[in-house]
Scaffold this motif. Sequence first.
Motif, PDB file in Angstrom:
ATOM      1  N   SER A  99     100.263  64.962  57.483  1.00 18.73           N
ATOM      2  CA  SER A  99     100.529  66.359  57.186  1.00 18.73           C
ATOM      3  C   SER A  99     100.630  66.596  55.694  1.00 18.73           C
ATOM      4  N   SER A 100     100.040  67.719  55.252  1.00 21.65           N
ATOM      5  CA  SER A 100     100.028  68.045  53.831  1.00 21.65           C
ATOM      6  C   SER A 100      99.738  69.528  53.675  1.00 21.65           C
ATOM      7  N   GLU A 101     100.242  70.109  52.602  1.00 21.51           N
ATOM      8  CA  GLU A 101      99.983  71.493  52.271  1.00 21.51           C
ATOM      9  C   GLU A 101      99.537  71.547  50.804  1.00 21.51           C
ATOM     10  N   TYR A 102      98.778  72.562  50.458  1.00 23.03           N
ATOM     11  CA  TYR A 102      98.246  72.591  49.096  1.00 23.03           C
ATOM     12  C   TYR A 102      97.789  73.985  48.704  1.00 23.03           C
ATOM     13  N   PHE A 103      97.776  74.216  47.381  1.00 20.93           N
ATOM     14  CA  PHE A 103      97.066  75.313  46.749  1.00 20.93           C
ATOM     15  C   PHE A 103      96.021  74.687  45.839  1.00 20.93           C
ATOM     16  N   VAL A 104      94.835  75.279  45.784  1.00 21.52           N
ATOM     17  CA  VAL A 104      93.781  74.704  44.957  1.00 21.52           C
ATOM     18  C   VAL A 104      92.908  75.827  44.399  1.00 21.52           C
ATOM     19  N   GLY A 105      92.454  75.630  43.164  1.00 18.81           N
ATOM     20  CA  GLY A 105      91.521  76.563  42.546  1.00 18.81           C
ATOM     21  C   GLY A 105      90.255  75.843  42.124  1.00 18.81           C
ATOM     22  N   SER A 106      89.129  76.539  42.125  1.00 19.09           N
ATOM     23  CA  SER A 106      87.840  75.957  41.742  1.00 19.09           C
ATOM     24  C   SER A 106      87.087  76.934  40.848  1.00 19.09           C
ATOM     25  N   LYS A 107      86.443  76.395  39.805  1.00 13.75           N
ATOM     26  CA  LYS A 107      85.635  77.200  38.885  1.00 13.75           C
ATOM     27  C   LYS A 107      84.381  76.430  38.543  1.00 13.75           C
ATOM     28  N   ARG A 108      83.263  77.130  38.588  1.00 12.52           N
ATOM     29  CA  ARG A 108      81.985  76.493  38.327  1.00 12.52           C
ATOM     30  C   ARG A 108      81.519  76.779  36.909  1.00 12.52           C
ATOM     31  N   VAL A 109      81.057  75.746  36.230  1.00 14.59           N
ATOM     32  CA  VAL A 109      80.509  75.857  34.886  1.00 14.59           C
ATOM     33  C   VAL A 109      79.158  75.161  34.889  1.00 14.59           C
ATOM     34  N   GLY A 110      78.099  75.935  34.992  1.00 17.52           N
ATOM     35  CA  GLY A 110      76.779  75.334  35.071  1.00 17.52           C
ATOM     36  C   GLY A 110      76.689  74.402  36.267  1.00 17.52           C
ATOM     37  N   PRO A 111      76.248  73.159  36.038  1.00 10.83           N
ATOM     38  CA  PRO A 111      76.129  72.219  37.159  1.00 10.83           C
ATOM     39  C   PRO A 111      77.458  71.561  37.537  1.00 10.83           C
ATOM     40  N   PHE A 112      78.541  71.897  36.833  1.00  9.78           N
ATOM     41  CA  PHE A 112      79.846  71.296  37.101  1.00  9.78           C
ATOM     42  C   PHE A 112      80.702  72.255  37.917  1.00  9.78           C
ATOM     43  N   ASP A 113      81.386  71.711  38.917  1.00  6.88           N
ATOM     44  CA  ASP A 113      82.321  72.495  39.720  1.00  6.88           C
ATOM     45  C   ASP A 113      83.680  71.818  39.630  1.00  6.88           C
ATOM     46  N   PHE A 114      84.616  72.455  38.903  1.00  6.50           N
ATOM     47  CA  PHE A 114      85.939  71.879  38.654  1.00  6.50           C
ATOM     48  C   PHE A 114      86.938  72.394  39.678  1.00  6.50           C
ATOM     49  N   GLY A 117      92.819  66.992  41.714  1.00  8.07           N
ATOM     50  CA  GLY A 117      91.678  67.771  41.257  1.00  8.07           C
ATOM     51  C   GLY A 117      90.507  66.880  40.929  1.00  8.07           C
ATOM     52  N   GLY A 118      89.477  67.472  40.384  1.00 10.54           N
ATOM     53  CA  GLY A 118      88.311  66.682  40.042  1.00 10.54           C
ATOM     54  C   GLY A 118      87.130  67.555  39.711  1.00 10.54           C
ATOM     55  N   VAL A 119      85.992  66.928  39.676  1.00 10.41           N
ATOM     56  CA  VAL A 119      84.768  67.627  39.317  1.00 10.41           C
ATOM     57  C   VAL A 119      83.617  67.102  40.161  1.00 10.41           C
ATOM     58  N   GLU A 120      82.735  68.006  40.545  1.00  3.41           N
ATOM     59  CA  GLU A 120      81.509  67.659  41.252  1.00  3.41           C
ATOM     60  C   GLU A 120      80.339  68.085  40.373  1.00  3.41           C
ATOM     61  N   TYR A 121      79.440  67.175  40.115  1.00  3.59           N
ATOM     62  CA  TYR A 121      78.325  67.423  39.204  1.00  3.59           C
ATOM     63  C   TYR A 121      77.014  67.374  39.977  1.00  3.59           C
ATOM     64  N   GLN A 122      76.290  68.485  39.922  1.00  6.26           N
ATOM     65  CA  GLN A 122      74.957  68.537  40.514  1.00  6.26           C
ATOM     66  C   GLN A 122      73.963  68.019  39.487  1.00  6.26           C
ATOM     67  N   THR A 123      73.421  66.847  39.743  1.00  8.30           N
ATOM     68  CA  THR A 123      72.487  66.232  38.807  1.00  8.30           C
ATOM     69  C   THR A 123      71.166  66.991  38.809  1.00  8.30           C
ATOM     70  N   PRO A 124      70.289  66.721  37.846  1.00  9.75           N
ATOM     71  CA  PRO A 124      68.963  67.346  37.880  1.00  9.75           C
ATOM     72  C   PRO A 124      68.178  67.018  39.139  1.00  9.75           C
ATOM     73  N   LEU A 125      68.580  65.964  39.838  1.00  9.44           N
ATOM     74  CA  LEU A 125      67.959  65.618  41.105  1.00  9.44           C
ATOM     75  C   LEU A 125      68.646  66.414  42.208  1.00  9.44           C
ATOM     76  N   SER A 126      67.909  67.257  42.894  1.00 11.39           N
ATOM     77  CA  SER A 126      68.517  68.153  43.883  1.00 11.39           C
ATOM     78  C   SER A 126      69.226  67.401  44.999  1.00 11.39           C
ATOM     79  N   TRP A 127      68.836  66.162  45.217  1.00 11.74           N
ATOM     80  CA  TRP A 127      69.399  65.394  46.330  1.00 11.74           C
ATOM     81  C   TRP A 127      70.594  64.524  45.925  1.00 11.74           C
ATOM     82  N   LEU A 128      71.051  64.627  44.684  1.00 14.42           N
ATOM     83  CA  LEU A 128      72.121  63.745  44.211  1.00 14.42           C
ATOM     84  C   LEU A 128      73.228  64.545  43.533  1.00 14.42           C
ATOM     85  N   ARG A 129      74.458  64.309  43.984  1.00  9.68           N
ATOM     86  CA  ARG A 129      75.649  64.858  43.329  1.00  9.68           C
ATOM     87  C   ARG A 129      76.615  63.716  43.041  1.00  9.68           C
TER      88      ARG A 129
END
Length: 778
Positions: free
Chosen positions: A168-183, A239-251
């Motif tokens: 069990s866990s509870e959370y608040f989270v925010g996300s903001k996208r900057v170009g290919p990065f999603d923080f 938290g963290g970051v997800e990066y969409q690489t120039p390769l559409s099939w790879l993050r």
Amino acid sequence: MNRNENLRDALRAGVRSSGQPSASRCEERDVSMRWVRALALLALCIASVLHAQEAPEQPQTSQNDFGETGLMQTPSARFAGDGEIGFAYSRVEPYTQLNVFGQPFPWMEAAARYTIVSNRLYPTDPHPNGQSYKDKSIDLKIRLLDESHYLPAVAVGIRDLAGTGLFSSEYFVGSKRVGPFDFSLGLAWGYMGARGDLPNPLGWIDPAFNHRPVNDFSGNNTGKFTVSRYFRGPTALFGGVEYQTPLSWLRLKAELDGNDYQHEPLNNNQPQRWPINLGALFRVNRYADLTVGYERGNTAMVTLNIHDNIGHRTEAAKPLDPPPEPVTATAATAASGDSSSDAGSSTATSSMAASSTVASSTVASSTTADSTVQKVSTANADWAEISRILEQNAGIKVHHIAQRGTELLVYGEQKRYFYGAEGLGRAARLLNNRLDSSVDWITFVSENHGLAIVEDSVHRPKFVAYLDHDIELPALKRSVEQDPTAMQAEQVLYTTPPKRLDLSLAPGFEKSLGSPDAPLIYQITANGKATYHFNDNLWFDAQVNVNLANNYNLYTFDAPSSLPRVRTDVRQYLESSNVTMPLFQLTGTRQLGTDLYGMAYAGMLEMMFGGVGGEVLYRPMNDNWAFGVDANFVRQRGFKQDFTFRNYSVATGLATFYYDTGWHGMHTAISAGRYLAGDWGTTIDVSRHFDNGVRMGAYATFTTAGSKYGEGSFDKGVYLSVPLDLFLPWSKNQRANLNWEPLLRDGGARLDKQYYLYDMTDDRDSGLFDQNVDKISH
């Protein structure tokens, strides 16, 4: 579920009894705070960039280890498109996660999870059987704020909403996208914030928030909404970051984990080298993702996710369907003046035409896809042949054909096409090619087991004009009507000779998902069914199932129960015989009024109960509500599912109010009454109905069983209903239903009837018809 004392002590040892960190954790805090400061510095560095970023389009999303939209161990504030579903397998030693993900609304996602703890035994009652520990839970996430020019998307979520509480866990989270990065950056309580290196900010409001109550996992609180634990105890940043690489099939993914894995449930602490998790997601195609990673600084991770947006999926191509007949012109087209043939003219108006047109002997010729046929008056038509073609091409099993003025009515059951407009359009093509201009309106009266449900009508000249591209769809829509069945005088032109006996043989697949014994308990059977029709409103069903294969050898767990065993004896019903008779029932229906329907039944009504009962449903046309009542007196059947009975009997029944809210396709059904175990209570069912017929829903039942209910505390489940027509290369008007009930218990159990009046009158769902009128030209 009852636990032995040794296991109970071990479970308690794995949970903190206080919200305050122990002295032995001070050194851990110093190390982890470095990561927190580093993440905060990173957030500050990108803050100056965020204000210059326009709010991006919704990025493609991915699921984390827990089946939520997120990174790896942590969620984000992202949401998939409404209608998205996913099935995921995830393995991070010692946990194996089987997840089902669903997004019924744009602002809400839910996940049902089945966790296997490979290094702990499952405590069956009375003795452990050597299998690994299993846990089930339901998670929920709600969007609070959409991402904008300056502000991030914000969401709140709860894991293990009403389960054992192990994770069990509870959370608040925010996300903001900057170009290919999603923080993403969030604050977590409970399991996901087990590091506990930050004080609870809610403690400023009330000091009680600083302490998280202990969960003893004894089964007494399992399945309850333990609000007293929500947002309690110390917290941790994640938290963290997800990066969409120039390769559409790879993050690429990187995250700060808020869990230090030193307070795991079941006294199952895991070493953690560092709190950073790294991963790579490979998008195989639109429907499949493979994620591999390295978590805790010492453990490999792999996740396979299969997903699709079925809520907005269009039907598959139908190469195996018979082609629709091309439409030929008719004299009716020329007669479709702006007055009598106006798009808004009603069926009732057209029916007032002089009856002399019925006897018209006008004959014209036309060429169809199959052969050259004659256009004749209704008095000269070969209705037996037309009925055969209607069933073959339009899927309509004709009961009889009638005429009201210039309106032709075809009474029958739609056996093939899921969308009513498609069957109506095909029927209109066939009849247009065979009848002269004496027919102005074509109506299909949908019937189900002798009950007239709804009249779907199309103005013939406008339909032909639409197919000839002379008018657009909006104009045609004004000439397509869906009305309650009219009790008006009519001339019967033809009645189909009755077919008394229907025989079928089909494979059967019974399943139990999330059993304590195994993730899937199944049985494959050969099902033979016979239906004898005394008339349209009275019939008899008998079904015999023959076992072909199963894995019931894994099914060893009998749940304890303090209530009459109306469901928990299911293992005995499944194993006692290889040949069973789940259905042996006489059923009768009656149309009690234009919007009122009745049904009565007697016999072996389901696998575990036989008896007598009846149901009445009031479902007014063009209203967003319905009300029904059913009442039954049933007796428990013998384990072999033959003609024998056991000693238990009960009177059971429910009153149900159905309501279409008109908001985002949300439907509700509230039932109240007496259940099979003699307990009284209420069932609340909430579902999302999509335009294409897909339904996602959840239900919960609360009864007077109270503490006698046992583990789970109350009956609950989630379900998905999908038209098979969306996937098959031929048209099919049936559904595939997937139901998941975390625990099968005796409280809140309902009679599993073969027929329900609300389902039988499903064609009264005018929303489904209106939203798919364009299929009239298919």
